[in-house]
Each structure stands twice: as structure tokens, then as C-alpha cells.
Design an enzyme around this catalytic site. Structure first.
Site, PDB file in Angstrom:
ATOM      1  N   GLY A   1       0.772  -1.248   0.000  1.00  0.00           N
ATOM      2  CA  GLY A   1       0.000   0.000   0.000  1.00  0.00           C
ATOM      3  C   GLY A   1       0.796   1.286   0.000  1.00  0.00           C
TER       4      GLY A   1
ATOM      5  CD  GLU B   1       1.447   0.619   6.996  1.00  0.00           C
ATOM      6  OE1 GLU B   1       1.094   0.761   5.821  1.00  0.00           O
ATOM      7  OE2 GLU B   1       1.184  -0.396   7.663  1.00  0.00           O
TER       8      GLU B   1
ATOM      9  CG  ASP C   1      -8.634  -0.243   9.377  1.00  0.00           C
ATOM     10  OD1 ASP C   1      -9.469   0.499   9.903  1.00  0.00           O
ATOM     11  OD2 ASP C   1      -8.958  -1.305   8.811  1.00  0.00           O
TER      12      ASP C   1
ATOM     13  CE  LYS D   1     -10.764   3.414   6.707  1.00  0.00           C
ATOM     14  NZ  LYS D   1     -11.270   2.079   6.316  1.00  0.00           N
TER      15      LYS D   1
ATOM     16  CB  VAL E   1      -9.867   5.139   1.217  1.00  0.00           C
ATOM     17  CG1 VAL E   1     -10.777   6.269   1.653  1.00  0.00           C
ATOM     18  CG2 VAL E   1      -9.115   4.572   2.415  1.00  0.00           C
TER      19      VAL E   1
ATOM     20  CG  ASP F   1      -5.707  -3.408  -2.150  1.00  0.00           C
ATOM     21  OD1 ASP F   1      -5.395  -2.954  -1.032  1.00  0.00           O
ATOM     22  OD2 ASP F   1      -6.025  -4.604  -2.337  1.00  0.00           O
TER      23      ASP F   1
ATOM     24  NE  ARG G   1      -2.088  -3.000  -4.377  1.00  0.00           N
ATOM     25  CZ  ARG G   1      -2.240  -3.234  -3.075  1.00  0.00           C
ATOM     26  NH1 ARG G   1      -2.185  -2.242  -2.219  1.00  0.00           N
ATOM     27  NH2 ARG G   1      -2.457  -4.455  -2.624  1.00  0.00           N
TER      28      ARG G   1
HETATM   29  C1  PRP Z   1      -3.191  -2.396   4.834  1.00  0.00           C
HETATM   30  C2  PRP Z   1      -2.352  -1.128   4.922  1.00  0.00           C
HETATM   31  C3  PRP Z   1      -1.636  -1.280   6.230  1.00  0.00           C
HETATM   32  C4  PRP Z   1      -2.580  -2.124   7.060  1.00  0.00           C
HETATM   33  C5  PRP Z   1      -3.286  -1.275   8.054  1.00  0.00           C
HETATM   34  O1  PRP Z   1      -2.386  -3.389   4.272  1.00  0.00           O
HETATM   35  O2  PRP Z   1      -1.481  -1.002   3.843  1.00  0.00           O
HETATM   36  O3  PRP Z   1      -0.398  -1.931   6.067  1.00  0.00           O
HETATM   37  O4  PRP Z   1      -3.528  -2.715   6.163  1.00  0.00           O
HETATM   38  O5  PRP Z   1      -4.236  -2.026   8.752  1.00  0.00           O
HETATM   39  P1  PRP Z   1      -4.256  -2.151  10.332  1.00  0.00           P
HETATM   40  O6  PRP Z   1      -3.986  -0.780  10.916  1.00  0.00           O
HETATM   41  O7  PRP Z   1      -5.660  -2.625  10.619  1.00  0.00           O
HETATM   42  O8  PRP Z   1      -3.225  -3.141  10.731  1.00  0.00           O
HETATM   43  P2  PRP Z   1      -3.010  -4.705   3.596  1.00  0.00           P
HETATM   44  O9  PRP Z   1      -2.951  -5.824   4.584  1.00  0.00           O
HETATM   45  O10 PRP Z   1      -4.352  -4.391   3.012  1.00  0.00           O
HETATM   46  O11 PRP Z   1      -1.974  -5.024   2.458  1.00  0.00           O
HETATM   47  P3  PRP Z   1      -1.496  -4.113   1.200  1.00  0.00           P
HETATM   48  O12 PRP Z   1      -0.732  -2.923   1.772  1.00  0.00           O
HETATM   49  O13 PRP Z   1      -0.635  -5.038   0.423  1.00  0.00           O
HETATM   50  O14 PRP Z   1      -2.736  -3.660   0.465  1.00  0.00           O
END
Ligand code: PRP
Length: 182
Positions: free
Chosen positions: A46, A101, A105, A133, A155, A161, A167
Site C-alpha cells: 500500500g 504506511e 486502520d 481512521k 478508500v 486497493d 492502487r
Molecule cells: C493495509 C495497509 C496497512 C494495514 C493497516 O495493508 O497497507 O499496512 O492494512 O491495517 P491495520 O492498521 O488494521 O493493521 P493490507 O494488509 O491491506 O496489504 P497491502 O498494503 O498489500 O494492500
């Protein structure tokens, strides 16, 4: 701009993103002035666009590296179990480490990474997170540099994504609930 079918609206347009990224970079250039050993660690996938834009505005000496993580189950609802599946190539011992990052979330990913990196004897560990968030956060982990606070919506774009799509949208858009079955 014509939005893809699954995207409801533009939450943050490319101009606003660029302006905020420039502000973050200016703050980082001030805060890391004099640091000879800054390493910027992007969290795949991400953060790849945010990390690329941010690091190109850094004037302080730095190196760039990446990690990849996997969370168990659906990433939006995961239980906080996180695993490192690709580590940095560069050692972190004695370094000023800046984690980049795309979004915080629940906070479990950043919490895990900070603990993991702190166990390696770095000089410092801080985080630069584009989106937060607050209503979803569970783990008590701090963000030292934040782009935007956003509401609890799905988002996409600027690295984020839905099922690995969208992305590379140049803006941050809100996904239609119908796209993910709500
Ligand atoms: C998403 C984002 C963060 C993480 C945040 O990654 O890029 O790394 O989730 O979530 P959290 O605060 O609840 O831990 P994802 O696992 O979707 O992988 P990606 O970055 O490859 O899309």
C-alpha cells in the site's frame, strides 16, 4: 475526472495529496536535519506510491527499504495477528528508522512493526502515515507524522486497493458499498 464504476466519490484529490506530502517532507527535512543514518522503510504494497513521492522530496540523506507483511484473515477485519513475510535488506541497528504506511486502520500492523524494529537496537523508530481512521483504531500505537484523518469508509487509490485493484488511481476515492457487498 470520470470515476471508475466502483468508486463513489473523491475524498482527497491529487492536488491536496501533493500539498500534504510536501508539508510532511518539509517537516521531516527539519526533524532529521543532521541525521546521517536515516532509513525510510515502506510497508508493501500500500505505501509504494506515498513512499516514492515522499522520499523524492527529502533533502536529508537517507536510504530506502521495504517490508511486506501478511495479516491472518481479511485485512479489514483481522484479529491483530501480523507476520513479516519480507524483511528489510539493510540492517536497522543504530539507524533512525522512519516507517512509511499508507493507512492506519486497527493499528495492529504498525504496532507489530514498531515493536519488531525496536527489538533490533535502532537509534529511533517513528512512523509517517498518510491516512488514519481514528474510529477503527484498536492498538495503542503512535503516529509521529500524519497526512489526513478520514472517516470509516473503504478508500482506494494512491496505493490503496480493493482486491488489488485501483492502487494507481491518482486520488483517494471512496469505494461504493455495493462493490464489497454491503
Ligand atoms: C493495509 C495497509 C496497512 C494495514 C493497516 O495493508 O497497507 O499496512 O492494512 O491495517 P491495520 O492498521 O488494521 O493493521 P493490507 O494488509 O491491506 O496489504 P497491502 O498494503 O498489500 O494492500
Amino acid at each position: 475526472m470520470l470515476l471508475p464504476d466502483d468508486v463513489e466519490l473523491t475524498l482527497i484529490d491529487s492536488t491536496a495529496i501533493a500539498a500534504r506530502v510536501a508539508e510532511l517532507a518539509a517537516t521531516l527535512n527539519d526533524d532529521y536535519e543532521g541525521s546521517e543514518n536515516l532509513i525510510v522503510v515502506g510497508v508493501l504494497k500500500g505505501s509504494f506510491i506515498f513512499a516514492a513521492d515522499l522520499t523524492r522530496l527529502l533533502t536529508v540523506p537517507h536510504q530506502v527499504d521495504f517490508v511486506a507483511l501478511s495479516s491472518y484473515g481479511d485485512s479489514a477485519e483481522h484479529s491483530g495477528l501480523v507476520r513479516l513475510i519480507m524483511d528489510t535488506r539493510l540492517p536497522l541497528t543504530g539507524r533512525d528508522v522512519l516507517i512509511v504506511e499508507d493507512i492506519l486502520d486497527t493499528g495492529h500492523t504498525l504496532d507489530y512493526l514498531k515493536r519488531n524494529f525496536l527489538s533490533r537496537g535502532p537509534k529511533s523508530v517513528r512512523s509517517c502515515v498518510l491516512l488514519h481512521k481514528p474510529s477503527r483504531q484498536e492498538a495503542h500505537v503512535s503516529i509521529e507524522y500524519l497526512g489526513f484523518e478520514i472517516p470509516d469508509v473503504w478508500v482506494v487509490g494512491y496505493g490503496l486497493d480493493y482486491a488489488d485493484r485501483y492502487r494507481t488511481l491518482p486520488y483517494i476515492g471512496v469505494l461504493k458499498p455495493s462493490a464489497y457487498g454491503r
